[in-house]
Design a protein around this motif. Structure first.
Motif, PDB file in Angstrom:
ATOM      1  N   LEU A 193       0.829  -1.207   0.000  1.00  0.00           N
ATOM      2  CA  LEU A 193       0.000   0.000   0.000  1.00  0.00           C
ATOM      3  C   LEU A 193       0.863   1.257   0.000  1.00  0.00           C
ATOM      4  O   LEU A 193       0.575   2.228  -0.716  1.00  0.00           O
ATOM      5  CB  LEU A 193      -0.923   0.003   1.222  1.00  0.00           C
ATOM      6  N   ASN A 194       1.930   1.229   0.773  1.00  0.00           N
ATOM      7  CA  ASN A 194       2.807   2.402   0.853  1.00  0.00           C
ATOM      8  C   ASN A 194       3.589   2.626  -0.442  1.00  0.00           C
ATOM      9  O   ASN A 194       3.913   3.773  -0.778  1.00  0.00           O
ATOM     10  CB  ASN A 194       3.769   2.257   2.035  1.00  0.00           C
ATOM     11  N   TRP A 195       3.902   1.560  -1.141  1.00  0.00           N
ATOM     12  CA  TRP A 195       4.559   1.689  -2.443  1.00  0.00           C
ATOM     13  C   TRP A 195       3.636   2.351  -3.455  1.00  0.00           C
ATOM     14  O   TRP A 195       4.045   3.218  -4.215  1.00  0.00           O
ATOM     15  CB  TRP A 195       4.941   0.312  -2.984  1.00  0.00           C
ATOM     16  N   PHE A 196       2.374   1.890  -3.465  1.00  0.00           N
ATOM     17  CA  PHE A 196       1.471   2.270  -4.550  1.00  0.00           C
ATOM     18  C   PHE A 196       0.629   3.510  -4.263  1.00  0.00           C
ATOM     19  O   PHE A 196       0.344   4.297  -5.174  1.00  0.00           O
ATOM     20  CB  PHE A 196       0.547   1.101  -4.888  1.00  0.00           C
ATOM     21  N   SER A 197       0.226   3.681  -3.037  1.00  0.00           N
ATOM     22  CA  SER A 197      -0.700   4.777  -2.705  1.00  0.00           C
ATOM     23  C   SER A 197      -0.200   6.151  -3.132  1.00  0.00           C
ATOM     24  O   SER A 197      -1.002   6.972  -3.612  1.00  0.00           O
ATOM     25  CB  SER A 197      -1.015   4.768  -1.211  1.00  0.00           C
ATOM     26  N   PRO A 198       1.110   6.462  -2.996  1.00  0.00           N
ATOM     27  CA  PRO A 198       1.569   7.801  -3.390  1.00  0.00           C
ATOM     28  C   PRO A 198       1.378   8.126  -4.871  1.00  0.00           C
ATOM     29  O   PRO A 198       1.428   9.293  -5.249  1.00  0.00           O
ATOM     30  CB  PRO A 198       3.063   7.771  -3.036  1.00  0.00           C
ATOM     31  N   THR A 199       1.112   7.108  -5.711  1.00  0.00           N
ATOM     32  CA  THR A 199       0.854   7.394  -7.124  1.00  0.00           C
ATOM     33  C   THR A 199      -0.496   8.081  -7.311  1.00  0.00           C
ATOM     34  O   THR A 199      -0.750   8.677  -8.364  1.00  0.00           O
ATOM     35  CB  THR A 199       0.853   6.098  -7.962  1.00  0.00           C
ATOM     36  N   GLY A 200      -1.362   7.986  -6.319  1.00  0.00           N
ATOM     37  CA  GLY A 200      -2.690   8.561  -6.425  1.00  0.00           C
ATOM     38  C   GLY A 200      -3.667   7.712  -7.215  1.00  0.00           C
ATOM     39  O   GLY A 200      -4.844   8.077  -7.355  1.00  0.00           O
ATOM     40  N   LYS A 201      -3.213   6.576  -7.714  1.00  0.00           N
ATOM     41  CA  LYS A 201      -4.084   5.690  -8.492  1.00  0.00           C
ATOM     42  C   LYS A 201      -4.952   4.848  -7.551  1.00  0.00           C
ATOM     43  O   LYS A 201      -4.636   4.672  -6.379  1.00  0.00           O
ATOM     44  CB  LYS A 201      -3.235   4.794  -9.397  1.00  0.00           C
ATOM     45  N   ALA A 202      -6.023   4.332  -8.080  1.00  0.00           N
ATOM     46  CA  ALA A 202      -7.008   3.624  -7.272  1.00  0.00           C
ATOM     47  C   ALA A 202      -6.481   2.283  -6.758  1.00  0.00           C
ATOM     48  O   ALA A 202      -5.725   1.587  -7.438  1.00  0.00           O
ATOM     49  CB  ALA A 202      -8.278   3.404  -8.084  1.00  0.00           C
ATOM     50  N   ILE A 203      -6.914   1.926  -5.547  1.00  0.00           N
ATOM     51  CA  ILE A 203      -6.622   0.630  -4.941  1.00  0.00           C
ATOM     52  C   ILE A 203      -7.942   0.021  -4.489  1.00  0.00           C
ATOM     53  O   ILE A 203      -8.751   0.700  -3.846  1.00  0.00           O
ATOM     54  CB  ILE A 203      -5.690   0.760  -3.722  1.00  0.00           C
ATOM     55  N   HIS A 204      -8.164  -1.230  -4.817  1.00  0.00           N
ATOM     56  CA  HIS A 204      -9.360  -1.934  -4.359  1.00  0.00           C
ATOM     57  C   HIS A 204      -8.916  -3.216  -3.677  1.00  0.00           C
ATOM     58  O   HIS A 204      -8.259  -4.060  -4.298  1.00  0.00           O
ATOM     59  CB  HIS A 204     -10.295  -2.238  -5.524  1.00  0.00           C
ATOM     60  N   VAL A 205      -9.225  -3.359  -2.405  1.00  0.00           N
ATOM     61  CA  VAL A 205      -8.826  -4.522  -1.619  1.00  0.00           C
ATOM     62  C   VAL A 205      -9.935  -5.567  -1.646  1.00  0.00           C
ATOM     63  O   VAL A 205     -11.111  -5.260  -1.387  1.00  0.00           O
ATOM     64  CB  VAL A 205      -8.521  -4.128  -0.163  1.00  0.00           C
ATOM     65  N   LEU A 206      -9.565  -6.795  -1.982  1.00  0.00           N
ATOM     66  CA  LEU A 206     -10.483  -7.923  -1.897  1.00  0.00           C
ATOM     67  C   LEU A 206     -10.115  -8.769  -0.693  1.00  0.00           C
ATOM     68  O   LEU A 206      -8.990  -9.279  -0.610  1.00  0.00           O
ATOM     69  CB  LEU A 206     -10.415  -8.787  -3.165  1.00  0.00           C
ATOM     70  N   LEU A 207     -11.027  -8.888   0.261  1.00  0.00           N
ATOM     71  CA  LEU A 207     -10.835  -9.761   1.416  1.00  0.00           C
ATOM     72  C   LEU A 207     -11.345 -11.140   1.011  1.00  0.00           C
ATOM     73  O   LEU A 207     -12.543 -11.422   1.066  1.00  0.00           O
ATOM     74  CB  LEU A 207     -11.586  -9.225   2.633  1.00  0.00           C
ATOM     75  N   THR A 208     -10.414 -11.982   0.550  1.00  0.00           N
ATOM     76  CA  THR A 208     -10.781 -13.267  -0.034  1.00  0.00           C
ATOM     77  C   THR A 208     -11.055 -14.321   1.034  1.00  0.00           C
ATOM     78  O   THR A 208     -10.787 -14.134   2.216  1.00  0.00           O
ATOM     79  CB  THR A 208      -9.656 -13.776  -0.950  1.00  0.00           C
ATOM     80  N   LYS A 209     -11.615 -15.433   0.563  1.00  0.00           N
ATOM     81  CA  LYS A 209     -11.947 -16.585   1.412  1.00  0.00           C
ATOM     82  C   LYS A 209     -12.935 -16.194   2.496  1.00  0.00           C
ATOM     83  O   LYS A 209     -12.918 -16.738   3.608  1.00  0.00           O
ATOM     84  CB  LYS A 209     -10.666 -17.198   1.998  1.00  0.00           C
ATOM     85  N   ALA A 210     -13.837 -15.238   2.150  1.00  0.00           N
ATOM     86  CA  ALA A 210     -14.831 -14.774   3.115  1.00  0.00           C
ATOM     87  C   ALA A 210     -15.774 -15.889   3.543  1.00  0.00           C
ATOM     88  O   ALA A 210     -16.392 -15.803   4.611  1.00  0.00           O
ATOM     89  CB  ALA A 210     -15.623 -13.609   2.522  1.00  0.00           C
ATOM     90  N   ASP A 211     -15.877 -16.944   2.723  1.00  0.00           N
ATOM     91  CA  ASP A 211     -16.726 -18.078   3.078  1.00  0.00           C
ATOM     92  C   ASP A 211     -16.158 -18.875   4.253  1.00  0.00           C
ATOM     93  O   ASP A 211     -16.864 -19.699   4.841  1.00  0.00           O
ATOM     94  CB  ASP A 211     -16.899 -18.995   1.864  1.00  0.00           C
ATOM     95  N   LYS A 212     -14.887 -18.641   4.590  1.00  0.00           N
ATOM     96  CA  LYS A 212     -14.259 -19.353   5.706  1.00  0.00           C
ATOM     97  C   LYS A 212     -14.723 -18.816   7.057  1.00  0.00           C
ATOM     98  O   LYS A 212     -14.490 -19.456   8.098  1.00  0.00           O
ATOM     99  CB  LYS A 212     -12.735 -19.248   5.618  1.00  0.00           C
ATOM    100  N   LEU A 213     -15.348 -17.641   7.080  1.00  0.00           N
ATOM    101  CA  LEU A 213     -15.839 -17.031   8.310  1.00  0.00           C
ATOM    102  C   LEU A 213     -17.363 -16.975   8.288  1.00  0.00           C
ATOM    103  O   LEU A 213     -17.984 -17.066   7.219  1.00  0.00           O
ATOM    104  CB  LEU A 213     -15.296 -15.605   8.466  1.00  0.00           C
ATOM    105  N   SER A 214     -17.968 -16.813   9.456  1.00  0.00           N
ATOM    106  CA  SER A 214     -19.405 -16.584   9.493  1.00  0.00           C
ATOM    107  C   SER A 214     -19.694 -15.220   8.879  1.00  0.00           C
ATOM    108  O   SER A 214     -18.802 -14.371   8.763  1.00  0.00           O
ATOM    109  CB  SER A 214     -19.915 -16.622  10.932  1.00  0.00           C
TER     110      SER A 214
END
Length: 198
Positions: free
Chosen positions: A128-149
């Motif tokens: 995040l610290n590498w990429f965020s200063p570019t000002g370009k968009a970041i979208h985080v996917l929290l994967t394996k959500a089926d593993k939790l309630s």
């Protein structure tokens, strides 16, 4: 049919000099080894083996380009953070990834993959610290959500969203599961929007 379903393998690059020069828009996918990055790409493209899925973390050792239409590419970056990869390879990846993320003109946005059970680890923050200063968009996917309630997943989503919004204004986050297809339509819409927003 989603535009991603037309994706096909275009080329691989190990060194920066191997990167294709003729792209218009690239959307990169990054994440810790074994966070489910290849599964995300395969799910979004509705293809079983477009991106190589392995039970051995760290197998993606090149930057892989998948073309979805003229000038539009999904880019699979090497997974990071797996100790059994040789130190020389880790150093090479770090150098190439940092330069790619910070200087690649065609790169429009970053999809950052995190296992919902282990989000925001040290190397995720570094990415995040590498990429965020570019000002370009970041979208985080929290994967394996089926593993939790459902409640546990939503609680983690809120916690991660709060942590990200406090520091990274160009970052959004959602739940995702390749197994249950949770969040596939949302992720596809976000990435399509990046391609279409000239």
């Amino acid at each position: 049919m989603s535009q991603f379903h037309r994706a096909f393998f275009f080329t691989s690059a190990y060194e920066e000099r191997d990167l294709p020069s003729s792209t218009s828009i690239e959307i990169a996918f990054a994440g810790r080894s074994n966070a489910g990055k290849s599964s995300v790409i395969n799910t979004l493209t509705n293809q079983n083996r477009l991106a190589f899925v392995s039970k051995t973390p760290g197998r993606t050792q090149h930057i892989n380009f998948f073309q979805i239409s003229a000038g539009k590419f999904l880019v699979d970056l090497p997974g990071y953070g797996y100790a059994k990869v040789p130190a020389s390879v880790i150093h090479h990846w770090q150098s190439v990834l940092e330069n790619y993320l910070q200087t690649r003109q065609a790169l429009k946005g970053l999809v950052l993959i995190m296992d919902i059970r282990h989000p925001l680890k040290e190397l995720d923050i570094k990415m995040l610290n590498w990429f965020s200063p570019t000002g370009k968009a970041i979208h985080v996917l929290l994967t394996k959500a089926d593993k939790l309630s459902k409640q546990q997943a939503n609680n983690t989503l809120r916690e991660v969203d709060m942590a990200l919004s406090a520091t990274y204004s160009n970052c959004s986050v959602q739940l995702f599961s390749s197994q249950s297809s949770l969040g596939v339509d949302t992720a596809s819409a976000v990435i399509s929007g990046w391609f279409d927003d000239k």
